[in-house]
Design a protein around this motif. Structure first.
Motif, PDB file in Angstrom:
ATOM      1  N   GLU A 264       0.833  -1.202   0.000  1.00  0.00           N
ATOM      2  CA  GLU A 264       0.000   0.000   0.000  1.00  0.00           C
ATOM      3  C   GLU A 264       0.866   1.249   0.000  1.00  0.00           C
ATOM      4  OE1 GLU A 264      -4.028  -1.387   2.435  1.00  0.00           O
ATOM      5  OE2 GLU A 264      -2.551  -0.071   3.394  1.00  0.00           O
TER       6      GLU A 264
ATOM      7  N   PHE B   8      -6.208   8.135   2.674  1.00  0.00           N
ATOM      8  CA  PHE B   8      -6.300   7.489   1.359  1.00  0.00           C
ATOM      9  C   PHE B   8      -5.172   6.474   1.256  1.00  0.00           C
ATOM     10  CE2 PHE B   8      -4.773   7.176  -3.029  1.00  0.00           C
ATOM     11  CZ  PHE B   8      -5.931   6.733  -3.664  1.00  0.00           C
ATOM     12  N   SER B   9      -5.535   5.254   0.899  1.00  0.00           N
ATOM     13  CA  SER B   9      -4.521   4.219   0.678  1.00  0.00           C
ATOM     14  C   SER B   9      -4.834   3.510  -0.634  1.00  0.00           C
ATOM     15  CB  SER B   9      -4.488   3.224   1.841  1.00  0.00           C
ATOM     16  OG  SER B   9      -5.722   2.561   1.980  1.00  0.00           O
ATOM     17  N   ALA B  10      -3.775   3.126  -1.316  1.00  0.00           N
ATOM     18  CA  ALA B  10      -3.920   2.459  -2.611  1.00  0.00           C
ATOM     19  C   ALA B  10      -3.075   1.198  -2.619  1.00  0.00           C
ATOM     20  CB  ALA B  10      -3.495   3.388  -3.743  1.00  0.00           C
TER      21      ALA B  10
ATOM     22  N   GLN C 234      -8.370   0.990  -3.863  1.00  0.00           N
ATOM     23  CA  GLN C 234      -8.228   2.304  -3.235  1.00  0.00           C
ATOM     24  C   GLN C 234      -9.212   2.386  -2.071  1.00  0.00           C
ATOM     25  OE1 GLN C 234      -9.141   2.354  -6.801  1.00  0.00           O
ATOM     26  NE2 GLN C 234      -6.969   1.806  -7.081  1.00  0.00           N
TER      27      GLN C 234
END
Length: 856
Positions: free
Chosen positions: A628, A662-664, A677
């Motif tokens: 991530e 926000f994490s992807a 996401q």
């Protein structure tokens, strides 16, 4: 890593430590203290609300309901006047500087006796209607805005603060104990009627000189610290900065013109709040005609005994401004405040050239004690002087820009001559001795050993110079996967380096026979401690350990011994390998951002399993790998902290806190298996509702884009411990609900004893009512539903094949609780009711949860 709960109650640690030694009263020289009782000369009946005043000094008090009074008067004044409507005024002469008892008998005025018709002993019912005192206070309320400093476009002034603390009312037996044979130089004797009693032990003194600038539009209050000085305790044991922050939090500025006055973390309704006539009784008790302008003495007290309100007097000008020229505030011992033996505040106002008034001096004195009666305690006094006012003289815009508090480069290193020239009043002999006495005290080996012992017991850490071992309550714990677990860890201190910090631990489970460990290294980029605001650091860490999915604890480690005890089935665990790299940057306006990288391998343990269905066959999956990239934004306007050497804890205030994350997930990057996401938003705020207490409200929502297995969904925060968790669902089972989109509302309300304070007998216990409501709306889209996509990880089932993990439906998950706080002044106990999804397996509809909670 999160720290022990006691670290976030560090000021309590200091208080307990100091109480073991004694508590403060800075003696005030050249004060005459008088007390006594005022009665009717004929009937011997005790007279309430008699005005006892020194008109020349605009000082005074009222007798209480039993006719008793106490008054402290500067020694230069040698007469006191007793005034009561319908009685002859009496003036008594004092002996300067000598405590004395003056009992007074007032004779009814013969001119008024012929007009008095006695109908009975019962006094007339108090009413607001046609009450001249209420009419007067309404005029004060109507003129509030024009009398506040904020009514000017620009204001600047110098602000000098002096805060002193002492152990108070120490017995001769305590003073002469063997352990104190080397400490006799610390004890001071004073008059028995003085605040704090005969024996006092001064232990703390702090002075500040600030230049403050106020601009109305756009509104900004800027403080420039010109000088700071305080007693310095050994940094190995006491965080001086944290101690100063806590004391200043306790002794906040009092603004009589605010609707609510912040005091000891509570909010008390001001006697000139917009709705004060609803909660206070007002009486006109004197007219000071010799004062220019003339003043009306307006006495007030709560309508209901025990309500969180003040009692005291206001002196109101009769020049058309209806301004408060002086205010004397105190509280009744019966109100729902903990450890308060007495509280007195005095506010003085000086006239401006435009005939309005500004605050010129405040004096807040609080006597603390475990018992409200006689006995050792802790006395503190904060005196603030405002001078050199300038009105409506704007400064360049650069003066108002930047952070709210700026320290002059040499503020902490001012010479003695600076303080001699800038103190409004010189220090007393006792105050002068505090700095040297505390330095001497800390050289005594027995005292240092005592500090070391209490530091370990209360904080859980044992220091060894550049490194400290702990926390102690994680050395031993147990759980169904690891069985008996031992752990040993520690961290470096600023003695090793002010820029580089290390933290580590190692643990071993005797059932699974596996080692777990953690190591982090943090580098400060602004040459400040990583615990000091504003933070600017980079941290790299690796952790191999167990975790319960969905368990989010507040300020405690998951292997805390007390959390080993859990309700229901608790066998769903993870083995985690987590690599992290984080960069944190805070700004002076309290906006911050965090950039992060996280590589995470999850392996199921105990009753937890990962499996999907392929070709109609169950396919076990040994682990789940994700990579991530993260961004977190946080804005906490006007946030302040309890700041310590190796911790900091936010101070709850009415200001909101906003957080966006926000994490992807990146497939193929460091073996990451999924693209997705995850966006979440959180807003939290405390709402003060005056007499009805306060509510902590949290709104949160999240959404996951992409197709992911259920361990990567939002696994909602459950709690299967017996501790009441404010930010978890206390009757939800671990891994019971998962969502790829959700919204939640948490409301936790503390009534501060509003109802209990009105119940006979119960009110003496000083209990406080609490209530909460937690709602969770959510669901799983079709693409993430394991029932529709067997190739996804399947939801969990028990041994009988019944599902134990669910998606939320059309109705929310809901639970509510009511409880009692302030039990023995330390505990909160809640009865929790689960309102929905009662048909799920292994569900507890009711629960009893406890929580340690210290408040004043």
């Amino acid at each position: 890593m999160k720290s022990l709960p006691i670290r976030h109650h560090y000021p309590l640690v200091v208080y307990i430590l100091l109480v073991m030694l004694g508590v403060p009263a800075a003696a005030i020289a050249q004060i005459t203290t008088i007390e006594g009782t005022v009665t009717n000369a004929k009937t011997k009946e005790k007279l309430p609300f008699v005005s006892v005043s020194v008109p020349q000094a605009a000082l005074g008090t009222n007798t209480d309901e039993e006719g008793h009074y106490t008054l402290r008067i500067p020694a230069q004044y040698t007469s006191v006047v007793f005034t009561y409507l319908g009685y002859r005024t009496i003036t008594k002469t004092l002996v300067a500087g000598v405590p004395q008892e003056i009992n007074v008998q007032l004779t009814p005025s013969s001119a008024l006796l012929n007009e008095v018709v006695i109908k009975g002993s019962k006094p007339p019912r108090y009413r607001n209607k046609e009450n001249p005192a209420v009419a007067l206070i309404r005029q004060v309320i109507e003129h509030k805005e024009q009398n506040r400093p904020e009514s000017y476009d620009y204001v600047e002034y110098e602000k000098y603060e002096k805060m002193a603390f002492s152990f108070s009312n120490l017995s001769e037996k305590f003073k002469n104990k063997k352990i104190f044979r080397n400490y006799q130089f610390l004890f001071k004797k004073q008059d028995s009627t003085a605040a704090g009693g005969v024996n006092i032990l001064p232990v703390y003194l702090e002075e500040k000189l600030n230049k403050e600038y106020y601009r109305k539009n756009p509104e900004k209050l800027k403080s420039v610290a010109l000088g700071t000085k305080q007693v310095q305790f050994d940094k190995h044991f006491i965080d001086n900065e944290g101690l100063s922050t806590y004391f200043n939090r306790m002794y906040q500025d009092i603004d009589i013109y605010d609707n609510n006055i912040a005091l000891l973390g509570n909010q008390l309704l001001s006697p000139i709040a917009n709705n004060s006539p609803t909660f206070y009784q007002f009486f006109i008790t004197d007219t000071l005609k010799q004062h220019t302008p003339q003043l009306i003495e307006l006495s007030f007290l709560p309508r209901t005994k025990g309500d969180m309100l003040f009692k005291g007097k206001l002196y109101v000008t009769l020049d058309g401004n209806f301004a408060v020229q002086q205010a004397d505030l105190s509280v009744d011992k019966r109100i729902n405040l903990n450890f308060i033996k007495s509280l007195d505040a005095s506010l003085e106002f000086a006239e401006n050239p435009d005939k309005r008034y500004h605050l010129s001096k405040t004096d807040l004195a609080i006597d603390f004690g475990l018992s409200q009666n006689k006995g050792s305690g802790f006395y503190g006094e904060r005196v603030v002087t405002y001078r050199n006012y300038l009105i409506n003289k704007p400064q360049p815009a650069s003066i108002y820009d930047g952070p709210a508090l700026v320290a002059n480069d040499s503020a902490a290193n001012r010479p003695a001559t600076f303080w001699q020239q800038n103190r409004p009043d010189s220090l007393s002999q006792i105050e002068k001795a505090i700095y040297t006495n505390v330095d001497t005290l800390q050289t005594i080996k027995s005292f240092r050993r005592t500090l070391e012992l209490f530091t370990f017991v209360l904080s859980g850490y044992k220091g060894f110079g550049p490194f400290e071992i702990g926390p102690a309550n994680t050395f031993y714990s147990f759980n169904p996967v690891e069985g008996f677990r031992l752990r040993l860890g520690g961290r470096t201190t600023p003695e090793l380096s002010k820029r580089i910090y290390f933290e580590t631990y190692s643990a071993y489970g005797f059932k699974d026979q596996k080692w777990k460990y953690y190591l982090s290294s943090t580098y400060s980029l602004n040459n400040k401690s990583i615990y000091t605001f504003p933070q600017n650091f980079i941290r790299a860490s690796f952790q191999r350990d167990t975790k319960i999915p969905g368990q989010e604890l507040e300020f405690v480690q998951e292997d805390n011994f007390l959390l080993s005890f859990k309700r229901g089935v608790n066998d769903k665990w993870l083995y985690n390998d987590i690599y992290r790299l984080d960069y944190v940057h805070e700004f002076n306006n309290h906006f911050s951002y965090t950039l992060g990288f996280k590589k995470w391998q999850q392996s199921p343990a105990g009753g937890l399993y990962f499996q999907n269905i392929q070709n109609d066959r169950i396919n076990p999956i040994p682990n789940l790998n994700t990579t991530e990239l993260m961004l977190s934004l946080r804005w906490a306007p006007k946030e302040t902290f309890y700041q310590g050497k190796l911790y900091r804890s936010p101070i709850i205030s009415p200001n909101p806190i906003f957080t966006a994350r926000f994490s992807a997930g990146v497939k193929g990057f460091f073996n990451g298996e999924y693209n997705y996401q995850n966006v979440s938003l959180n807003a939290t705020k405390r709402f003060y509702l005056s007499q009805l207490g306060h509510s902590d409200v949290t709104l949160e929502g999240g959404y996951i884009f992409g197709q992911v297995p259920f361990p990567l969904l939002d696994i909602h925060r459950a709690n299967q411990t017996y501790s009441y968790q404010l930010n978890s669902y206390n009757l939800m089972n671990f891994l019971e609900f998962s969502s790829d989109h959700y919204a939640s509302l948490f409301i936790d309300h503390n009534f501060n004893g509003f109802f209990f304070n009105k119940l006979p007998l119960i009110k003496h216990l000083k209990l406080r009512e609490v209530a909460s409501l937690k709602l969770l709306y959510g669901g799983i889209r079709e693409e993430n539903n394991p029932n529709a996509h067997p190739e996804l990880y399947q939801f969990l089932r028990d041994a009988q094949g019944q599902p134990t993990t669910f998606a939320l439906g059309s109705q929310p998950y809901a639970e509510a609780s009511v409880g009692v706080a302030n039990i023995f002044k330390l505990f909160r106990l809640d009865i929790v009711k689960r309102l929905t999804y009662l048909d799920n397996p292994n569900v507890a509809e009711w629960g009893l949860r406890g929580r340690f909670k210290f408040d004043f």
